[in-house]
Design a protein around this motif. Structure first.
Motif, short mmCIF file in Angstrom:
data_model
loop_
_atom_site.label_atom_id
_atom_site.label_comp_id
_atom_site.label_asym_id
_atom_site.label_seq_id
_atom_site.Cartn_x
_atom_site.Cartn_y
_atom_site.Cartn_z
N ASP A 147 -1.77 8.42 -2.58
CA ASP A 147 -2.55 8.60 -0.97
C ASP A 147 -4.61 8.03 -1.22
OD1 ASP A 147 -0.29 8.35 0.58
OD2 ASP A 147 0.33 10.37 0.18
N ASP A 148 -4.29 8.76 -3.23
CA ASP A 148 -5.79 8.54 -2.78
C ASP A 148 -6.18 6.97 -3.68
OD1 ASP A 148 -4.09 8.73 -5.05
OD2 ASP A 148 -5.66 10.38 -5.82
N LYS A 149 -5.73 6.10 -3.51
CA LYS A 149 -5.45 5.18 -4.38
C LYS A 149 -6.55 4.18 -3.22
CE LYS A 149 -3.81 0.80 -6.53
NZ LYS A 149 -5.05 0.87 -7.08
N PRO A 150 -8.01 3.71 -4.12
CA PRO A 150 -8.72 2.70 -2.86
C PRO A 150 -8.18 1.41 -3.22
CG PRO A 150 -10.00 3.32 -5.08
CD PRO A 150 -9.10 4.53 -5.41
N GLU A 209 -9.91 -6.25 -11.59
CA GLU A 209 -8.39 -5.05 -12.14
C GLU A 209 -9.99 -4.89 -13.30
OE1 GLU A 209 -8.22 -0.92 -12.14
OE2 GLU A 209 -7.85 -2.01 -10.73
N MET A 210 -9.60 -6.19 -13.50
CA MET A 210 -10.11 -6.32 -15.31
C MET A 210 -11.36 -6.51 -15.02
SD MET A 210 -11.57 -9.25 -16.81
CE MET A 210 -11.03 -10.56 -16.01
N PHE A 211 -12.17 -6.73 -13.78
CA PHE A 211 -13.49 -6.92 -13.77
C PHE A 211 -14.00 -5.17 -13.96
CE2 PHE A 211 -17.33 -7.47 -11.59
CZ PHE A 211 -18.20 -7.52 -12.51
N GLU A 212 -13.27 -4.56 -13.03
CA GLU A 212 -13.52 -3.55 -13.13
C GLU A 212 -14.01 -2.62 -13.54
OE1 GLU A 212 -11.80 -1.85 -9.61
OE2 GLU A 212 -12.74 -3.04 -8.24
N ARG A 213 -13.00 -2.84 -14.70
CA ARG A 213 -12.40 -1.99 -15.89
C ARG A 213 -13.72 -2.59 -17.28
NH1 ARG A 213 -5.74 -1.50 -17.29
NH2 ARG A 213 -5.87 -0.03 -15.31
N LYS A 217 0.75 -1.16 -0.17
CA LYS A 217 -0.42 -0.27 0.20
C LYS A 217 0.60 1.38 -0.58
CE LYS A 217 -3.79 -1.40 2.21
NZ LYS A 217 -4.69 -1.22 3.09
N GLU A 218 1.98 1.52 0.53
CA GLU A 218 2.75 2.89 0.43
C GLU A 218 3.50 3.03 -0.59
OE1 GLU A 218 6.13 1.30 4.18
OE2 GLU A 218 4.08 1.45 5.37
N LEU A 219 3.56 1.63 -1.20
CA LEU A 219 4.37 2.29 -3.27
C LEU A 219 2.80 2.82 -4.49
CD1 LEU A 219 5.20 -1.45 -3.50
CD2 LEU A 219 6.79 0.47 -3.70
N PHE A 220 1.12 2.81 -3.62
CA PHE A 220 0.86 3.22 -3.94
C PHE A 220 0.33 4.51 -3.54
CE2 PHE A 220 -0.06 -0.78 -5.34
CZ PHE A 220 0.22 -0.66 -6.83
#
Length: 146
Positions: A30-33, A87-91, A25-28
């Protein structure tokens, strides 16, 4: 058949998955859900620990380290596949793809991109050491419980 080694392996890998998830999580931004990111990884880790590491406990120390490392690799692969598919399904629900094959190809591209992003020395080191220790803990438990 439930054994103490399977339970310990599942719990150790689940704790490792939670720790690595927090590091990721620290790599992304801050606003990424992230949603249920930790819970999905922990659930996968419970299954991998039970099936892969715990079922092979009791075969010696070098086998325990190898079993733990195998569990860590399987954990990484299954979590990458799960999150790539999500992620693919959401897209695809936003009509980003023209067909199923394009969506499937994009899923594997997402998996590769995320794997490259996550492949930092801290995360890989934590995963290697933690999975080897998980295998050793399962081995110690199998020896003590039998």
């Amino acid at each position: 058949m439930p054994t103490a080694a399977r339970v310990i392996a599942a719990l150790c890998l689940a704790a490792l998955a939670w720790l690595v998830s927090e590091q990721i999580k620290e790599l992304f931004e801050d606003d990424k859900p992230f949603g249920n990111f930790n819970l999905i990884n922990t659930g996968i880790a419970l299954v991998v620990g039970w099936q892969v590491v715990g079922s092979r406990a009791g075969r010696g120390m070098s086998a325990a380290i190898n079993n733990g490392l195998t569990g860590g690799i399987m954990l990484f692969l299954w979590c990458s596949l799960a999150h790539g598919a999500i992620e693919m399904f959401e897209r695809s629900m936003r009509n980003r793809y023209d067909g199923a094959l394009e969506a499937l190809a994009a899923m594997f591209q997402l998996i590769a991109e995320n794997a490259i992003l996550v492949a930092t020395p801290l995360i890989l080191g934590t995963l290697v050491v933690g999975s080897a220790l998980s295998g050793l803990f399962a081995e110690f438990t199998a020896k003590r419980a039998s």
